[in-house]
Design a protein around this motif. Structure first.
Motif, PDB file in Angstrom:
ATOM      1  N   ASN A  34      -6.190   9.789   4.496  1.00 15.17           N
ATOM      2  CA  ASN A  34      -6.204   8.906   3.332  1.00 15.17           C
ATOM      3  C   ASN A  34      -6.435   9.714   2.064  1.00 15.17           C
ATOM      4  N   ARG A  35      -5.986   9.173   0.951  1.00 11.89           N
ATOM      5  CA  ARG A  35      -6.050   9.915  -0.304  1.00 11.89           C
ATOM      6  C   ARG A  35      -6.673   9.051  -1.399  1.00 11.89           C
ATOM      7  N   ALA A  82      -8.450   4.831  -2.121  1.00 18.69           N
ATOM      8  CA  ALA A  82      -8.015   5.166  -0.764  1.00 18.69           C
ATOM      9  C   ALA A  82      -8.094   3.955   0.158  1.00 18.69           C
ATOM     10  N   VAL A  83      -7.216   3.929   1.161  1.00 18.87           N
ATOM     11  CA  VAL A  83      -7.342   2.968   2.247  1.00 18.87           C
ATOM     12  C   VAL A  83      -8.026   3.678   3.417  1.00 18.87           C
ATOM     13  N   ASN A  84      -8.190   2.969   4.533  1.00 18.26           N
ATOM     14  CA  ASN A  84      -8.891   3.551   5.680  1.00 18.26           C
ATOM     15  C   ASN A  84      -7.988   3.760   6.883  1.00 18.26           C
ATOM     16  N   GLN A  97      -4.724   5.031   7.269  1.00 21.79           N
ATOM     17  CA  GLN A  97      -3.768   6.124   7.426  1.00 21.79           C
ATOM     18  C   GLN A  97      -4.480   7.342   8.022  1.00 21.79           C
ATOM     19  N   ALA A 156      -0.169   7.968   1.665  1.00 22.89           N
ATOM     20  CA  ALA A 156      -0.791   9.173   1.111  1.00 22.89           C
ATOM     21  C   ALA A 156       0.101  10.401   1.241  1.00 22.89           C
ATOM     22  N   HIS A 183     -12.199   1.244   3.308  1.00 20.71           N
ATOM     23  CA  HIS A 183     -11.079   0.791   2.487  1.00 20.71           C
ATOM     24  C   HIS A 183     -11.633   0.470   1.101  1.00 20.71           C
ATOM     25  N   TYR A 222       0.850  -1.188   0.000  1.00 18.32           N
ATOM     26  CA  TYR A 222       0.000   0.000   0.000  1.00 18.32           C
ATOM     27  C   TYR A 222       0.888   1.241   0.000  1.00 18.32           C
ATOM     28  N   SER A 254      -4.612  -1.561  -3.142  1.00 15.43           N
ATOM     29  CA  SER A 254      -5.922  -0.909  -3.094  1.00 15.43           C
ATOM     30  C   SER A 254      -6.251  -0.252  -4.429  1.00 15.43           C
TER      31      SER A 254
END
Length: 693
Positions: free
Chosen positions: A346-347, A339-341, A343, A305, A385, A302, A336
Motif C-alpha cells: 500500500n502507498r 493508503a488502503v489496507n 493491496q 499503488a 485503511h 481506489y 480513500s
C-alpha cells in the motif's frame, strides 16, 4: 430491545420535501442542496462519547451526507427477531440535527453469525467446491432463496422504521454487490443457472447449438444435466463459461432488484442505489446493464499503488461512470484519503495527491465525494485503511486535508448539476472483455480494459473530452469513436458501429475485434470477422508476438503483443506498414472512407507502444475535427469542462506534474481566488476550478 417482528417507527417529523404521492423517486439524494461530502459512517464501532464527538467533527469538516448501517445487521438483530434500534435511532436524530443527510443502508452486506449457524446452506461455494465460511463479509450465496428471504425481511424492517425520518436522503442497497463472490458455484447456483439458460435459449437444442457441444462429446439432453463451470480436468466449454458470467451478473442484479422492490413499496419517493466498483480491479458485473436500474448511479474507486500513472485509470473509470449515468451527476460513494489496507504494497498519498484524486472525480461529473470511511477503525480487517478522521486525530495532514476539501467543495458548489459534454468516445464492453479473457486464445497478452485506458489517455492527453461507451449506446452522436479489442460483437452492434461511420463518425477498430459472435463462435471467412466489409481489410492468420518481442512500422513506431497478415481491399488506404521481418510491407494501419459524409473506418493490426499510439490518436483527432477543451496542453496536465444548462462553464485543471504550468484560460479560480486573463498559472500538483469568463 424488542422481539417484535415488525417494530413500529419512532415518532418523527416527516421530511417536508417528500410526499407519499411522489410518482417516481428523485434522481438525487433528498434534501442534499450542496455538493455531497462525507463517508461511510460506522458508529456501532465506538462508544457514545466518540459518536457525539463525531457529529461536531463532521460539522467542522463540512460533511453534508454519510452512508450508514452498511455492516450493521448483527448489531440491529443480535439474535433472530430480537432488535436493538436505539443506537441507530439516536444516530439518525443527531445527524438530522446537524444538517447531515443520510444514505441509509439495508444492512444486508454481511449476514450475522446466528444466520449462517442456523443456515450454513447459504454459504457460498467456489468452482473447486470450497465453501467460504463466516469470519469476513459477504458470506452468502446470492442464489439462495433462504438468504433472499432474510435479506428482504431486514430491508423491510429498516424501510418501515425510517421511512419518514427527516434525515433519510436515499437508500443504499447492500454494498459492493458481488465484490468478493462474483461467481458462485453451489447447488443453488446450479438451479438458478439452469433456469436462466431455459429463459435465454428456450430449448436444449438451441443451447447445444450455441455452446458447440458437438465438440468433446458435451451434448446435453436436458437442462437438468447442466452444471456451472466448476473445476474440470481441462478447459471448460468457453460458451458455458461466458454464459455463466452473464448469468452471474444478472443474478447479482436481481438481488438488488428484490431489495429495491421492497423499498419502492414502503418508500416509493426515496431514491435507491448500490455502489458500483468501476475501477482497476473491476469487471465481473455488466454495469452498463445495471445502471438503468439505479435511481442514482454511484461508484467506489481506489487507485492501485503499483500503477505509475493512477490518474489515467481514475479518469477512465470516472468517465465510464458518467456515461453510464447518461451524463447526469453521480456519486463517488467510496475512495480513500490516503493508503488502503488491501493491496500487497500500500502507498501513502500526499495531501496534494489526495485533493487531486478527489477533485478529479468532480471534474469528470461527480456531484458527491464520499470516502471509506469517516473515522479510522481501531480493530478489524480495515483498521489500516485510511479515513477522513485518522488514528492520529486532528493534528494530522489527513485531517487538515479533510477540512480543506470540505471548504473547497463549499467554494465550488456552483458547479453542482453541470455536465461534461464529449464528442469523442472509447468503447468498452463487459461481455466482450469476459470472452476475451477466457482461456485457449492466441495470446494471454490481450486485455481490452488496459487498451481502452491507453486510448482514453491518448485523447485526454490532448484535452479531448471522452465518454466511455458500450455497444448499446448511440454511437453516431460522436465525431470520434475508438474501439480497442472488441473481440465479441453481435450483428446488431456491428451494424450500429458501421452506421456511425456512415453517418460521419471517424471510427478506429483495433486488432482482435469482431472475431466471434455472441456465442463465442468464430466468424468465418477471415478476420476481423464482423468488420471486414466496413474496414476493407481481410486477415488470414494472426502473428502473435512473444513477451519482449517487437515489430517495427515504417514510421519507426514499435509495437508488441500482436501483428497479423493483413490484405487491404481496393479503395482502402494503407497508412502504415510493417517494416522488416516476415510481415515486411504488410499493412499495419489502414483508412477507408465510409458513406456519403466525412465518415472513416480505420484499422490497426498491432499494439503500438505509447508514443506510437499517441501519433495515431493525433491523426484521428485531426481527421475527426474534434476540438480540445484547451489547446496545447502541457504534458501531465488534465483538463475538463463542465457546462450548466444556462451556458455557464467551469474549467477544471489538474496538474499531475511536479512543475508549475501555465495554459490558456480566463476567469476566476474558485480554489485559489486568483483571476486569469488569458493565461492561468497552476502550481505543481495543484487543482484549479475556473469559472470561465
Amino acid at each position: 430491545m424488542s422481539d417484535d417482528a415488525a417494530p413500529t417507527a419512532p415518532a418523527k417529523t416527516a421530511n417536508p420535501e417528500r410526499t407519499a404521492t411522489s410518482p417516481t423517486p428523485p434522481a438525487w439524494p433528498i434534501g442534499l442542496d450542496a455538493l455531497g461530502y462525507g463517508g461511510d459512517y460506522n458508529p456501532e464501532q465506538w462508544p457514545d462519547e466518540v459518536r457525539v464527538e463525531d457529529i461536531a467533527l463532521m460539522q467542522e469538516a463540512g460533511v453534508t451526507i454519510v452512508s450508514l448501517a452498511i455492516f450493521s445487521w448483527a448489531r440491529i438483530e443480535p439474535r433472530e427477531k430480537e432488535y436493538d434500534w436505539e443506537w441507530l435511532d439516536v444516530t439518525m436524530d443527531r445527524l438530522h440535527a446537524a444538517g447531515i443527510r443520510v444514505d441509509l443502508a439495508t444492512a444486508t452486506a454481511s449476514p450475522p453469525p446466528w444466520l449462517t449457524t442456523k443456515h450454513p446452506e447459504i454459504l457460498p461455494v467456489l468452482a473447486d467446491g470450497t465453501v467460504l465460511h463466516p469470519g469476513g463479509r459477504q458470506q452468502y450465496r446470492i442464489s439462495s432463496p433462504i438468504f433472499r428471504d432474510y435479506a428482504t425481511r431486514m430491508t423491510r424492517l429498516i424501510a418501515e422504521r425510517y421511512a419518514t425520518h427527516p434525515a433519510l436522503a436515499m437508500w443504499h442497497i447492500d454494498n459492493e454487490i458481488g465484490c468478493h463472490v462474483p461467481h458462485e458455484y453451489s447447488d443453488d447456483a446450479a438451479h438458478a443457472f439452469r433456469r436462466w439458460l431455459e429463459r435465454t435459449y428456450g430449448t436444449i437444442e438451441a443451447l447445444n447449438d450455441a455452446w458447440g457441444t458437438a465438440f468433446w462429446s458435451q451434448r446435453y439432453d436436458s437442462f437438468e444435466e447442466i452444471l456451472p463451470p466448476r473445476s474440470a480436468p481441462t478447459f471448460p466449454n468457453p460458451t458455458q463459461q461466458l454464459d455463466f458470467r452473464r448469468y452471474s451478473s444478472d443474478e447479482l442484479l436481481s438481488y438488488y432488484q428484490d431489495l429495491r422492490e421492497v423499498l419502492a413499496e414502503v418508500t416509493p419517493d426515496v431514491p435507491c442505489t448500490t455502489n458500483f466498483m468501476v475501477m482497476a480491479s473491476s469487471g465481473p458485473m455488466d454495469y452498463n446493464v445495471w445502471a438503468p436500474e439505479m435511481d442514482i448511479v454511484s461508484n467506489d474507486h481506489y487507485v492501485i499503488a503499483s500503477d505509475p500513472h493512477p490518474e489515467r485509470e481514475l479518469a477512465f473509470s470516472a468517465d465510464s461512470v458518467r456515461t453510464m449515468a447518461d451524463g447526469a451527476p453521480w456519486i463517488l460513494m467510496e475512495h480513500s484519503t490516503s493508503a488502503v489496507n488491501w493491496q500487497g504494497y500500500n502507498r501513502t498519498r500526499t495531501s496534494a495527491e489526495s485533493l487531486r484524486n478527489s477533485l478529479s472525480h468532480l471534474a469528470h461529473g461527480a456531484d458527491a465525494l464520499l470516502f471509506f470511511q469517516w473515522r479510522q477503525s481501531r480493530a478489524g480487517a480495515e483498521k489500516y485503511h485510511s479515513s477522513m478522521y485518522p488514528h492520529a486525530g486532528t493534528d494530522s495532514d489527513v485531517w487538515r486535508t479533510t477540512v480543506r476539501l470540505g471548504q473547497i467543495l463549499k467554494d465550488v458548489a456552483e458547479v453542482r448539476g453541470s455536465r461534461v459534454q464529449a464528442r469523442a468516445a472509447v468503447l468498452y464492453d463487459y461481455p466482450s472483455t469476459w470472452a476475451a479473457r477466457l482461456d485457449s486464445h492466441p495470446t494471454d497478452g490481450i486485455d481490452p480494459r488496459t487498451e481502452a485506458i491507453r486510448w482514453h489517455h491518448a485523447l485526454n492527453r490532448r484535452g479531448i473530452a471522452t465518454d466511455v461507451v458500450d455497444t448499446h449506446d448511440d454511437l453516431a452522436r460522436y465525431d470520434l469513436l475508438v474501439i480497442p479489442e472488441l473481440y465479441l460483437v453481435t450483428d446488431e452492434a456491428a451494424e450500429r458501429i458501421a452506421a456511425a461511420a456512415e453517418a460521419g463518425t471517424t471510427v478506429l477498430i483495433t486488432y482482435f475485434s469482431g472475431i466471434v459472435d455472441e456465442h463465442d463462435h468464430v466468424r468465418l471467412g477471415g478476420y476481423p470477422g464482423a468488420f471486414r466489409d466496413l474496414l476493407g481489410v481481410r486477415t488470414e492468420e494472426f502473428w502473435t508476438l512473444q513477451p519482449g518481442e517487437r515489430v517495427t512500422l515504417d514510421d519507426g513506431t514499435t509495437a508488441t503483443i500482436w501483428s497479423e497478415n493483413v490484405r487491404a481491399a481496393e479503395g482502402t488506404q494503407v497508412v502504415r506498414s510493417f517494416a522488416g521481418g516476415v510481415l515486411d510491407g504488410v499493412p499495419a494501419l489502414t483508412r477507408r472512407a465510409v458513406g456519403v459524409g466525412a465518415g472513416e473506418a480505420w484499422y490497426l493490426a498491432t499494439r503500438p507502444e505509447d508514443e506510437g499510439l499517441q501519433r495515431i490518436a493525433d491523426a484521428l483527432i485531426a481527421a475527426s475535427g474534434v476540438a480540445p477543451v484547451v489547446p496545447d496542453l502541457p504534458d501531465g496536465v488534465e483538463v475538463t469542462r463542465r457546462t450548466a444548462a444556462d451556458g455557464r462553464s467551469w474549467l477544471f485543471v489538474l496538474n499531475h506534474t511536479a512543475e508549475d504550468v501555465t495554459l490558456a484560460a480566463s476567469g476566476l479560480d474558485l480554489v485559489s481566488g486568483a483571476r486569469a486573463d488569458g493565461e492561468l498559472a497552476v502550481a505543481a500538483g495543484a487543482v484549479a476550478i475556473v469559472r470561465e469568463a
